[in-house]
Design an enzyme around this catalytic site. Structure first.
Site, short mmCIF file in Angstrom:
data_model
loop_
_atom_site.label_atom_id
_atom_site.label_comp_id
_atom_site.label_asym_id
_atom_site.label_seq_id
_atom_site.Cartn_x
_atom_site.Cartn_y
_atom_site.Cartn_z
N CYS A 181 0.62 -1.31 0.11
CA CYS A 181 -0.16 -0.06 -0.01
C CYS A 181 0.71 1.26 0.04
O CYS A 181 0.44 2.47 -0.27
CB CYS A 181 -0.92 0.07 1.20
SG CYS A 181 -1.89 -1.45 1.20
N HIS B 159 -3.03 6.80 2.84
CA HIS B 159 -3.31 5.45 2.36
C HIS B 159 -4.78 5.25 3.00
O HIS B 159 -4.98 5.44 4.00
CB HIS B 159 -2.44 4.56 2.85
CG HIS B 159 -3.09 3.16 2.20
ND1 HIS B 159 -3.68 2.96 1.17
CD2 HIS B 159 -3.06 1.77 3.28
CE1 HIS B 159 -4.10 1.41 0.99
NE2 HIS B 159 -3.83 1.11 2.52
N ASN C 250 -10.05 -0.53 0.63
CA ASN C 250 -8.78 -0.32 0.69
C ASN C 250 -8.42 -0.79 -0.71
O ASN C 250 -8.43 -2.09 -1.14
CB ASN C 250 -8.26 -1.29 1.68
CG ASN C 250 -6.67 -1.21 1.91
OD1 ASN C 250 -6.02 -0.87 0.80
ND2 ASN C 250 -6.03 -1.60 2.98
N1 COA Z 1 -18.65 -8.14 11.05
C1 COA Z 1 -18.91 -7.99 12.39
N2 COA Z 1 -18.36 -8.54 13.26
C2 COA Z 1 -17.19 -8.83 13.14
C3 COA Z 1 -16.47 -8.60 11.94
C4 COA Z 1 -17.25 -8.07 10.88
N3 COA Z 1 -16.90 -8.06 9.62
N4 COA Z 1 -15.24 -9.00 12.08
C5 COA Z 1 -15.01 -9.17 13.11
N5 COA Z 1 -16.07 -9.16 14.07
C6 COA Z 1 -16.39 -9.30 15.59
C7 COA Z 1 -15.41 -10.28 16.07
O1 COA Z 1 -15.63 -11.90 15.77
C8 COA Z 1 -15.01 -10.03 17.44
O2 COA Z 1 -16.52 -10.31 18.27
P1 COA Z 1 -16.25 -10.90 19.63
O3 COA Z 1 -15.65 -9.84 20.44
O4 COA Z 1 -17.53 -11.51 19.94
O5 COA Z 1 -14.92 -12.23 19.58
C9 COA Z 1 -15.37 -8.58 17.51
O6 COA Z 1 -16.02 -8.18 16.12
C10 COA Z 1 -14.22 -7.73 17.39
O7 COA Z 1 -12.96 -8.37 16.49
P2 COA Z 1 -11.76 -7.66 16.20
O8 COA Z 1 -11.06 -8.50 15.12
O9 COA Z 1 -11.11 -7.39 17.53
O10 COA Z 1 -12.30 -6.42 15.56
P3 COA Z 1 -11.59 -5.15 15.06
O11 COA Z 1 -12.21 -4.09 16.11
O12 COA Z 1 -10.07 -5.35 15.18
O13 COA Z 1 -11.66 -4.93 13.73
C11 COA Z 1 -10.93 -4.89 11.66
C12 COA Z 1 -11.52 -5.62 12.71
C13 COA Z 1 -10.18 -5.97 10.42
C14 COA Z 1 -11.78 -4.02 10.85
C15 COA Z 1 -9.74 -4.02 12.27
O14 COA Z 1 -8.58 -4.92 12.94
C16 COA Z 1 -8.84 -3.57 10.99
O15 COA Z 1 -9.37 -2.80 10.47
N6 COA Z 1 -7.45 -3.64 11.02
C17 COA Z 1 -6.68 -3.06 10.14
C18 COA Z 1 -6.83 -3.77 8.91
C19 COA Z 1 -6.09 -2.87 7.57
O16 COA Z 1 -6.35 -1.75 7.45
N7 COA Z 1 -5.41 -3.67 6.78
C20 COA Z 1 -4.66 -3.08 5.49
C21 COA Z 1 -3.53 -2.11 6.24
S1 COA Z 1 -2.78 -1.68 4.65
#
Ligand code: COA
Length: 324
Positions: free
Chosen positions: A125, A250, A280
């Protein structure tokens, strides 16, 4: 070596004898839209959850990397009011090339009818900002016009049934004609390029595989490197946050940007975001947002624009441009 004081000694301002102008910008998005509501048909998620956690409302699917790159490049060449045969180098930043071998840039050059050097640049990215810095180097060495494209078809690498990654990624392309500016008014004032290969496995894909990600760790690392990289670039330019007219980060997750901005002291008002409608798009995201900012008239002659890229690798790249 400190992980963010990477090996890129530079003159803070007036890099080389030539100024640099981002003379024309173009964008391309494939027509197929995948909304958050569409995802709920096969995934346990909701529009509300995705918007709140990421800022994404929809993403685009389909097309090919070379096709989207060519479309964006044509628009950039037209906006720059130059002839394709004036382009002396094509740099295509992509993490999703048409083939493993060869690179995709030669096919794009051929489609454009350009007979010049063409290579792919893989810095995930951060790739388009890396490409801008390479273009500046080529211009400093005597070239006049370099085409820097970011193009992706991430739908080929994304499992749209996986809640962690399927909500995030989409396709698109953005392209910029980067020109020597004889007036020296436009400048690449500074940059900061870095990487930390310790974090390869928090975001990666095997050959022919799908994207694997530790979302929480990527989030945490991203906020840290954005903050450090933007600070390094601004310090090298002798500028502060208040001197920046527009930031183009980004477009990965709005919460990553908000968290980094809180630490840096930037406001979202000075930030161009297209994430809601693109998801993204990796290397394409910054030139897509740049195209949007120009369309809205958010950049003028003399504006100071900060680009901040970050992504898999991990890699990061910031650049401060004074607009010609
Ligand atoms: N819809 C609904 N619930 C979801 C979900 C979705 N798409 N994805 C995860 N969950 C749930 C999980 O199961 C978890 O539930 P629980 O608490 O009952 O176990 C809860 O939401 C939290 O999960 P978590 O993985 O901690 O969520 P998060 O707040 O970290 O969000 C992302 C997940 C992927 C959105 C976030 O981590 C993120 O954006 N990270 C950066 C990714 C990125 O930008 N990558 C590219 C970089 S260039």
């Amino acid at each position: 070596m400190n992980e963010t004081t990477a090996n890129n000694e530079q003159t803070p301002a007036g890099v080389g004898p030539w100024g640099l102008k981002l003379a024309g910008v173009g964008a391309a998005l494939p027509p197929k839209v995948l909304t958050n509501a569409d995802l709920t048909a096969w995934m346990d998620t909701s529009d509300e959850w995705i918007r709140e956690r990421t800022g994404i409302g929809e993403r685009r699917l389909g097309g090919t990397t070379s096709g989207l790159a060519t479309e964006a490049a044509r628009a950039a060449i037209e906006a720059a009011n130059v002839s394709p045969d004036e382009i002396e180098q094509v740099i295509l930043a992509t993490t999703s090339p048409d083939y493993m071998l060869p690179g995709t840039a030669p096919a794009v050059a051929r489609e454009l009818g350009i007979d010049c050097g063409a290579f792919d640049l893989q810095a995930a990215c951060s790739g388009w900002v890396y490409g801008l810095v390479v273009a500046n180097g080529l211009i400093t060495q005597g070239m006049n016009k370099v085409l820097v494209i970011g193009a992706e078809t991430l739908d080929r690498m994304t499992d749209y049934h996986d809640r962690g990654t399927g909500i995030l990624f989409g396709n698109g392309a953005g392209a910029v004609v980067v020109e020597r500016d004889e007036t020296n008014q436009g400048q690449l004032l500074s940059w900061d390029l870095g990487s930390n290969g310790q974090h390869v496995h928090i975001l990666y894909s095997e050959h022919d595989g799908k994207i694997q990600m530790d979302g929480r760790e990527v989030f945490r690392q991203a906020v840290t490197v954005i903050q450090r990289s933007a600070t390094n670039a601004l310090e090298r330019a002798g500028l502060t946050v208040d001197d920046v007219d527009l930031v183009i980060p980004h477009q990965a997750n709005i919460r990553i940007v908000e968290a980094a901005w809180k630490r840096l002291g930037f406001s979202m008002d000075k930030t161009e975001m297209v994430l809601e409608h693109t998801g993204n798009t990796s290397a394409a995201s910054i030139p897509l947002a740049l195209d949007s900012a120009l369309t809205k008239g958010r950049i003028d002659s003399g504006s100071t624009v900060l680009f901040v890229g970050f992504g898999a690798g991990m890699t990061w790249a910031s650049a401060v441009v004074r607009w010609a």
